[in-house]
Design a protein around this motif. Structure first.
Motif, PDB file in Angstrom:
ATOM      1  N   LEU A   3       0.847  -1.196   0.000  1.00 29.20           N
ATOM      2  CA  LEU A   3       0.000   0.000   0.000  1.00 29.20           C
ATOM      3  C   LEU A   3       0.884   1.248   0.000  1.00 29.20           C
ATOM      4  O   LEU A   3       1.874   1.314   0.720  1.00 29.20           O
ATOM      5  N   LYS A   4       0.480   2.232  -0.777  1.00 27.13           N
ATOM      6  CA  LYS A   4       1.258   3.479  -0.816  1.00 27.13           C
ATOM      7  C   LYS A   4       0.888   4.368   0.369  1.00 27.13           C
ATOM      8  O   LYS A   4      -0.281   4.495   0.736  1.00 27.13           O
ATOM      9  N   GLN A   5       1.868   4.986   0.952  1.00 30.44           N
ATOM     10  CA  GLN A   5       1.653   5.879   2.086  1.00 30.44           C
ATOM     11  C   GLN A   5       2.088   7.287   1.683  1.00 30.44           C
ATOM     12  O   GLN A   5       2.841   7.442   0.732  1.00 30.44           O
ATOM     13  N   PRO A   6       1.632   8.326   2.389  1.00 34.54           N
ATOM     14  CA  PRO A   6       0.813   8.316   3.601  1.00 34.54           C
ATOM     15  C   PRO A   6      -0.671   8.060   3.333  1.00 34.54           C
ATOM     16  O   PRO A   6      -1.135   8.132   2.212  1.00 34.54           O
ATOM     17  N   TYR A   7      -1.350   7.753   4.459  1.00 35.47           N
ATOM     18  CA  TYR A   7      -2.769   7.387   4.443  1.00 35.47           C
ATOM     19  C   TYR A   7      -3.662   8.553   4.865  1.00 35.47           C
ATOM     20  O   TYR A   7      -3.291   9.364   5.715  1.00 35.47           O
ATOM     21  N   THR A  64      -3.241   6.865  -0.162  1.00 39.16           N
ATOM     22  CA  THR A  64      -4.246   5.800  -0.013  1.00 39.16           C
ATOM     23  C   THR A  64      -5.283   6.202   1.028  1.00 39.16           C
ATOM     24  O   THR A  64      -4.923   6.657   2.121  1.00 39.16           O
ATOM     25  N   LEU A  65      -6.555   6.026   0.672  1.00 41.58           N
ATOM     26  CA  LEU A  65      -7.630   6.144   1.660  1.00 41.58           C
ATOM     27  C   LEU A  65      -7.824   4.752   2.261  1.00 41.58           C
ATOM     28  O   LEU A  65      -8.151   3.801   1.541  1.00 41.58           O
ATOM     29  N   VAL A  66      -7.583   4.635   3.567  1.00 39.42           N
ATOM     30  CA  VAL A  66      -7.733   3.342   4.232  1.00 39.42           C
ATOM     31  C   VAL A  66      -9.056   3.327   4.996  1.00 39.42           C
ATOM     32  O   VAL A  66      -9.320   4.230   5.797  1.00 39.42           O
ATOM     33  N   ILE A  67      -9.859   2.311   4.733  1.00 38.57           N
ATOM     34  CA  ILE A  67     -11.122   2.175   5.465  1.00 38.57           C
ATOM     35  C   ILE A  67     -10.790   1.595   6.830  1.00 38.57           C
ATOM     36  O   ILE A  67     -10.452   0.419   6.963  1.00 38.57           O
ATOM     37  N   GLY A  68     -10.860   2.453   7.826  1.00 38.34           N
ATOM     38  CA  GLY A  68     -10.413   2.077   9.170  1.00 38.34           C
ATOM     39  C   GLY A  68     -11.564   1.786  10.095  1.00 38.34           C
ATOM     40  O   GLY A  68     -11.430   1.884  11.318  1.00 38.34           O
ATOM     41  N   GLY A  91      -6.997  11.014  -6.798  1.00 39.36           N
ATOM     42  CA  GLY A  91      -5.681  10.402  -7.006  1.00 39.36           C
ATOM     43  C   GLY A  91      -5.218   9.456  -5.918  1.00 39.36           C
ATOM     44  O   GLY A  91      -4.032   9.154  -5.809  1.00 39.36           O
ATOM     45  N   MET A  92      -6.164   9.009  -5.079  1.00 37.76           N
ATOM     46  CA  MET A  92      -5.780   8.039  -4.040  1.00 37.76           C
ATOM     47  C   MET A  92      -6.212   6.625  -4.428  1.00 37.76           C
ATOM     48  O   MET A  92      -7.233   6.437  -5.075  1.00 37.76           O
ATOM     49  N   ASP A  93      -5.415   5.624  -3.963  1.00 38.82           N
ATOM     50  CA  ASP A  93      -5.889   4.242  -3.948  1.00 38.82           C
ATOM     51  C   ASP A  93      -6.831   4.081  -2.750  1.00 38.82           C
ATOM     52  O   ASP A  93      -6.884   4.944  -1.870  1.00 38.82           O
ATOM     53  N   ILE A  94      -7.541   2.956  -2.718  1.00 30.87           N
ATOM     54  CA  ILE A  94      -8.363   2.646  -1.543  1.00 30.87           C
ATOM     55  C   ILE A  94      -7.981   1.261  -1.042  1.00 30.87           C
ATOM     56  O   ILE A  94      -7.791   0.335  -1.837  1.00 30.87           O
ATOM     57  N   LEU A 119      -7.701  -0.639  -6.035  1.00 31.83           N
ATOM     58  CA  LEU A 119      -8.571  -1.025  -4.910  1.00 31.83           C
ATOM     59  C   LEU A 119      -7.936  -2.256  -4.258  1.00 31.83           C
ATOM     60  O   LEU A 119      -7.801  -3.299  -4.905  1.00 31.83           O
ATOM     61  N   PHE A 120      -7.550  -2.128  -2.997  1.00 32.62           N
ATOM     62  CA  PHE A 120      -6.899  -3.241  -2.299  1.00 32.62           C
ATOM     63  C   PHE A 120      -7.850  -3.866  -1.276  1.00 32.62           C
ATOM     64  O   PHE A 120      -8.196  -3.228  -0.285  1.00 32.62           O
ATOM     65  N   ASP A 121      -8.262  -5.109  -1.523  1.00 30.57           N
ATOM     66  CA  ASP A 121      -9.027  -5.869  -0.523  1.00 30.57           C
ATOM     67  C   ASP A 121      -8.028  -6.766   0.200  1.00 30.57           C
ATOM     68  O   ASP A 121      -7.786  -7.905  -0.213  1.00 30.57           O
ATOM     69  N   VAL A 122      -7.461  -6.260   1.274  1.00 25.04           N
ATOM     70  CA  VAL A 122      -6.291  -6.936   1.852  1.00 25.04           C
ATOM     71  C   VAL A 122      -6.645  -8.266   2.519  1.00 25.04           C
ATOM     72  O   VAL A 122      -5.758  -9.063   2.816  1.00 25.04           O
ATOM     73  N   ARG A 123      -7.932  -8.517   2.758  1.00 21.20           N
ATOM     74  CA  ARG A 123      -8.325  -9.799   3.327  1.00 21.20           C
ATOM     75  C   ARG A 123      -8.172 -10.938   2.319  1.00 21.20           C
ATOM     76  O   ARG A 123      -8.141 -12.103   2.709  1.00 21.20           O
ATOM     77  N   PHE A 124      -8.111 -10.590   1.044  1.00 18.31           N
ATOM     78  CA  PHE A 124      -8.111 -11.623   0.009  1.00 18.31           C
ATOM     79  C   PHE A 124      -6.806 -11.572  -0.792  1.00 18.31           C
ATOM     80  O   PHE A 124      -6.604 -10.657  -1.593  1.00 18.31           O
ATOM     81  N   PRO A 125      -5.933 -12.562  -0.588  1.00 21.53           N
ATOM     82  CA  PRO A 125      -4.650 -12.542  -1.288  1.00 21.53           C
ATOM     83  C   PRO A 125      -4.847 -12.616  -2.800  1.00 21.53           C
ATOM     84  O   PRO A 125      -5.688 -13.374  -3.288  1.00 21.53           O
TER      85      PRO A 125
END
Lengths: 334, 334
Positions: A3-7, A64-68, A91-94, A119-125
């Motif tokens: 994931l690209k930072q900052p968030y 990156t916008l992180v759904i926290g 211009g952000m990833d999610i 779009l990163f669904d980090v629960r799913f490799p």
């Protein structure tokens, strides 16, 4: 996956602070990765960051916008979606660790494609992992294991990483669950890997390294959990840990989700984890016990931990109350 | 998933009899499910069934063409595809346990759709399995476990099922690998299940049953295999076995695929399997040892087995040389 930072942390309409615990975890452990928080009008959580609009965050360089926040009822509401679309267009990833996938929402998929964002669904490799080869790797590894699920393995691992770095020891937290991945921006959700490749996935995220470098690998589940011990076993074998820390929550009446199963005795749990871990690292040893005493009064907690320390002959701490220092002392002595 | 029977077994252009071992297994253990075999001109295998054309097989009522041969280099040749298309057009489903999927070949997918037939890639589960609940189920279960992969767990399980049925005891083989699934027409490829659901998948394929009924569950991998022990652990927990049989191949110099790992001592292997299995069934016991002595001379094999029997105090047999009867005797005594 990286994931690209900052968030920018999205707290949404969090019902209470607990609903925003992912955002809280990121803020606690990676404050330098966080530019600010974005809260909807109904939000009842606050992780103490600056409140930023999408536009402000983008101007300040948010990547990156992180759904926290845990969404209610597994549904991503239209209110959320309009914010997420704004973020993509700015211009952000999610990134999200939700059960329902961002990549299953056509509006988001279409918008991400158009804006050339991810779009990163980090629960799913998404990565393909190899079968584990069991070969000894260079560098050092410490792994947290537990009597049960959700007893503080991630917190303990992050505390160990933090303490090692404070002491000038090279170390990195290796995430194996979705919250840990969002905190560090990398890792693998071990329980979502096809079972043939669990150990191989852990070998992959903790590769050869400099001799004195510590990988701090986040454990999952428990060898005593009738639903998830397969994940735990593969994770332990892939980790090839030099050192183990046992994590425990003393007030739990049964194994999480399994009313018919009692928690194991701590000595037995130590013995079984050593047996399992010694397959891929015969020199493995325990260096401490991390107790989550959040449900106990302080005096009761301290008395309990003192007794466990006598019984097991290992440093016993609650990292939240006392810090993890004594466990790291033992680690560095060994 | 449930494959329709009877089968036409496709032996393709098998280079030698070993390449057709899936077809051989089906013929050995389910002769009544097999109408015949279909061989291409270059085929060097013969499982002893009638040679049938697609047309003949369809006329005799074949419901599924089973690919009973390992394809070379992972490529499904055009020669095969034209046969498979003929089978679909003649009203058969196709089932395969190959690494490459029938469902990834557009020609076959299109043809199956047009003919209203199904393509079964049994190596890849399509069903969603629940997380294991660890609740005690009715009926009885016996599970094969091993010192290593590929030491005879499937063969032993099928031999036990056969022997129980011969004695009038209700029993069913529960397949956990692709060959077993093709033999029986049902089951789950355990190593391809997402790791959170391994134990749950095994609970699902071995549900509540009549009190005196035996499920004979095919084991996978080994607790001592550094690549696959996670699969084995989940499988053992889901099985809730009342009885275990240890499978072993005595001439192997190292764990399969892992040159750095020796095979475990048999007593230690028994002890660890009991420890693991007792989590979900505290009354579990071993009822025998099944040795694959195919690489030994008969005198050597018999002497070896006699010594193991003295050492372990359990019936020790090679089911191929001697039958599994003595192990089933012990099972039914317990």
């Amino acid at each position: 996956m990286e994931l690209k930072q900052p968030y920018l942390l999205f707290l949404g309409d969090a019902a209470d602070p607990l609903a925003a615990k992912v955002a809280q975890g990121i803020t606690t452990w990676r404050p330098d990765s966080c530019l600010g928080q974005l809260r909807l009008p109904a939000c009842n959580a606050d992780v103490g960051l600056d409140d930023l609009t999408i536009e402000q965050a983008a101007q300040q360089g948010a990547k990156t916008l992180v759904i926290g926040v845990a969404n209610r009822g597994g549904i991503i509401s239209q209110d959320w979606i309009s914010v997420l679309i704004d973020a993509l267009e700015a211009g952000m990833d999610i990134a999200a660790g939700l059960h329902n996938r961002l990549n299953d929402i056509p509006q988001l998929v279409e918008c991400a494609k158009r804006c050339n964002q991810e779009l990163f669904d980090v629960r799913f490799p998404t990565q393909v992992y190899p079968v584990a080869n069991g070969k000894k790797r260079t560098g050092k590894r410490i792994l947290t294991v537990g009597t049960d699920c959700s007893v503080g393995k991630m917190y303990t691992s992050l505390a160990i990483e933090h303490e090692l770095k404070q002491r000038g020891v090279a170390a990195d937290f290796r995430a194996t669950g979705q919250t840990g991945i969002l905190i560090t921006g990398a890792g693998v959700s071990a329980d979502a890997v096809v079972s043939d490749f669990i150990a191989g996935a852990i070998e992959t995220i903790s590769p050869d390294n400099a001799a004195e470098y510590w990988d701090v690998i986040e454990g999952q589940g428990s060898l005593f959990h009738a639903s998830f011990a397969g994940v735990t076993t593969g994770l332990i074998h892939g980790a090839q840990a030099d050192a183990l820390v046992l994590c425990h929550e003393p007030t739990r009446e049964h194994m999480r989700g399994l009313p018919d199963y009692k928690l194991p005795d701590l000595s037995l749990c130590i013995q079984r984890n050593l047996e399992t871990a010694s397959l891929t690292n015969p020199n493995v040893k325990f260096v401490g016990v991390s107790i989550n005493t959040s449900a106990m009064e302080e005096a009761q907690a301290l008395a309990y931990m003192a007794q466990v320390e006598i019984d097991l002959g290992l440093p016993v701490v609650d990292p939240f109350r006392q810090g993890i220092g004594r466990v790291v002392d033992r680690l560095l002595e060994c």
